[in-house]
Write an enzyme that holds these catalytic residues in place. Structure first.
Site, PDB file in Angstrom:
ATOM      1  N   HIS A  73      -8.197  -4.851  -0.396  1.00 50.92           N
ATOM      2  CA  HIS A  73      -6.896  -4.229  -0.194  1.00 50.92           C
ATOM      3  C   HIS A  73      -6.154  -4.835   0.994  1.00 50.92           C
ATOM      4  O   HIS A  73      -4.922  -4.935   0.986  1.00 50.92           O
ATOM      5  CB  HIS A  73      -7.074  -2.724   0.003  1.00 50.92           C
ATOM      6  CG  HIS A  73      -5.786  -1.961   0.060  1.00 50.92           C
ATOM      7  ND1 HIS A  73      -4.862  -1.980  -0.960  1.00 50.92           N
ATOM      8  CD2 HIS A  73      -5.261  -1.162   1.029  1.00 50.92           C
ATOM      9  CE1 HIS A  73      -3.824  -1.223  -0.636  1.00 50.92           C
ATOM     10  NE2 HIS A  73      -4.049  -0.715   0.562  1.00 50.92           N
ATOM     11  N   SER A 117       0.842  -1.189   0.000  1.00 45.98           N
ATOM     12  CA  SER A 117       0.000   0.000   0.000  1.00 45.98           C
ATOM     13  C   SER A 117       0.886   1.250   0.000  1.00 45.98           C
ATOM     14  O   SER A 117       1.760   1.395  -0.853  1.00 45.98           O
ATOM     15  CB  SER A 117      -0.946  -0.036   1.203  1.00 45.98           C
ATOM     16  OG  SER A 117      -1.903   0.981   1.143  1.00 45.98           O
ATOM     17  N   ASP A 132      -8.900  -6.061  -4.879  1.00 41.37           N
ATOM     18  CA  ASP A 132      -8.461  -4.785  -4.317  1.00 41.37           C
ATOM     19  C   ASP A 132      -8.944  -3.672  -5.242  1.00 41.37           C
ATOM     20  O   ASP A 132      -8.390  -3.453  -6.314  1.00 41.37           O
ATOM     21  CB  ASP A 132      -6.933  -4.772  -4.194  1.00 41.37           C
ATOM     22  CG  ASP A 132      -6.402  -3.489  -3.570  1.00 41.37           C
ATOM     23  OD1 ASP A 132      -7.202  -2.573  -3.292  1.00 41.37           O
ATOM     24  OD2 ASP A 132      -5.170  -3.410  -3.371  1.00 41.37           O
TER      25      ASP A 132
END
Length: 377
Positions: A350, A151, A317
């Site tokens: 995610h 991320s 995601d």
């Protein structure tokens, strides 16, 4: 409870007296960074792996803290795990501006003697990477075996390859993007407005008033948490399940289990995270856009990169979709760089990069086995 085979770990605090030049134009210092390390640095200092954290994480990457907290990537890092601390020296750094021990808005501004609050300078991904490079210097490490992040941590890993190309041999960028989409910028703005319009925010100087903008921070976290999960996961876990068999016919009471879950996540987050740090870190996400210096073209941003890359994404995601990872891969290929790409079919959204998916972990185990062989060669 997750495996905690590293046992109890102790952080250390590193002080840097030389001011850090910031992309915003100023320089900041002196400052302190909270750091944890795992495993042993070899004689050649060639087996170090830097792990970069995402928005609400910290230097406590693995093992058990003094208060009993398990590291946020403990399922991945430790003896015998994909990132094996019997073979690698792993470094976790709490970024400047965060709220877990490194200098941030809650600390005193030397010029006023009061907490920095909203006066703390805006920091960027590039600033964090330059600060991390000083940590690496502290350990006498010339070149990292790898930089790993997911991320926002993945953005930092990519930035390492661009800013310090000779100082890492491998870049592992997981569930990340070359910049935020307009939709992601919009989510961040709504979260920001929830915080700054909280009556207890006081322009970011709430410490002086003895209050916290907890209501705004809770709403911001609830919004963010929705974006971390896939629709399939939320439907499977909560569906339309109610807390009571009979509807209350209320516009304000909690009736659905998903509502209860989100409120719980918001309450928990507001109990340990600082609102000013949230705003700072979120802005760093907004500003990351290496292609902006090249008229929107990403490939030239990687022209100086020299390391090998592993880029991985997850099919569900939608915050940082696989298409964004493929943009990165294409830019790397345009530079004839060594890049591997994996698109993992996982239902978790995610948050999948934090979970113990066997295929995902096997992918990272294979790559770190390869890196370990390079270190021994």
């Amino acid at each position: 409870m997750p495996s905690a085979s590293l046992g109890q770990v102790q952080p250390q605090t590193l002080r840097f007296d030389t001011p850090l030049p910031l992309r915003g134009g100023s320089a900041f210092g002196p400052y302190e960074l909270k750091v944890e390390t795992y495993g042993q640095l070899n004689a050649a200092k060639s087996n170090a792996v830097l792990v970069c954290h995402a928005l609400n994480a910290s230097h406590h990457v693995a093992g058990v803290a003094k208060d009993g907290a398990i590291g946020w990537w403990d399922n991945l890092i430790g003896p015998g795990k994909p990132l094996d601390t019997d073979r690698f020296f792993v470094i976790g750094v709490n970024n400047l501006g965060s709220c877990f021990g490194s200098t941030g808005p809650m600390h005193a501004n030397p010029a006023t003697g009061k907490a920095w609050g909203a006066d703390f300078p805006v920091v960027t991904v590039e600033d964090w990477v330059d600060a991390q490079a000083r940590v690496v210097d502290h350990f006498g490490i010339t070149q990292l075996a790898a930089v790993l992040g997911g991320s926002l941590g993945g953005m930092q890993a990519l930035s390492w390859a661009m800013r310090h190309p000779e100082r890492l041999r491998h870049c592992l960028a997981i569930a990340t993007a070359p910049c935020l989409s307009a939709q992601n910028l919009a989510f961040n703005e709504v979260a920001r407005r929830a915080i700054v319009t909280d009556p207890d925010f006081h322009g970011g100087h709430y410490y002086e008033h003895g209050v916290l903008p907890a209501r705004g921070l809770k709403v911001a976290r609830m919004l963010g948490h929705i974006t971390y999960l896939s629709d399939d996961v939320m439907d499977a876990k909560f569906g339309r399940e109610r807390r009571a068999e009979t509807p209350l016919f209320s516009t304000q009471e909690v009736e659905f289990q998903i509502e209860s879950y989100l409120r719980h996540q918001g309450d928990k987050f507001a109990g340990y995270f600082d609102a000013n740090s949230y705003l700072l870190i979120q802005r760093a996400l907004d500003y990351f856009d290496p292609a902006a210096e090249f008229g929107g073209a990403l490939a030239p941003a990687f022209a100086q990169a020299r390391c090998k890359f592993l880029v991985a994404s997850f099919t569900t995601d939608w915050r940082f979709s696989p298409a964004r990872s493929r943009e990165i891969v294409q830019a790397l290929l345009d530079n004839n760089l060594d890049v591997s790409y994996a698109e993992i079919d996982a239902p978790h959204g995610h948050d999948a990069f934090l979970l113990e998916d066997p295929r995902y972990h096997q992918l990272l185990r294979h790559r770190f086995n390869h890196i370990a062989r390079e270190v021994r060669a």
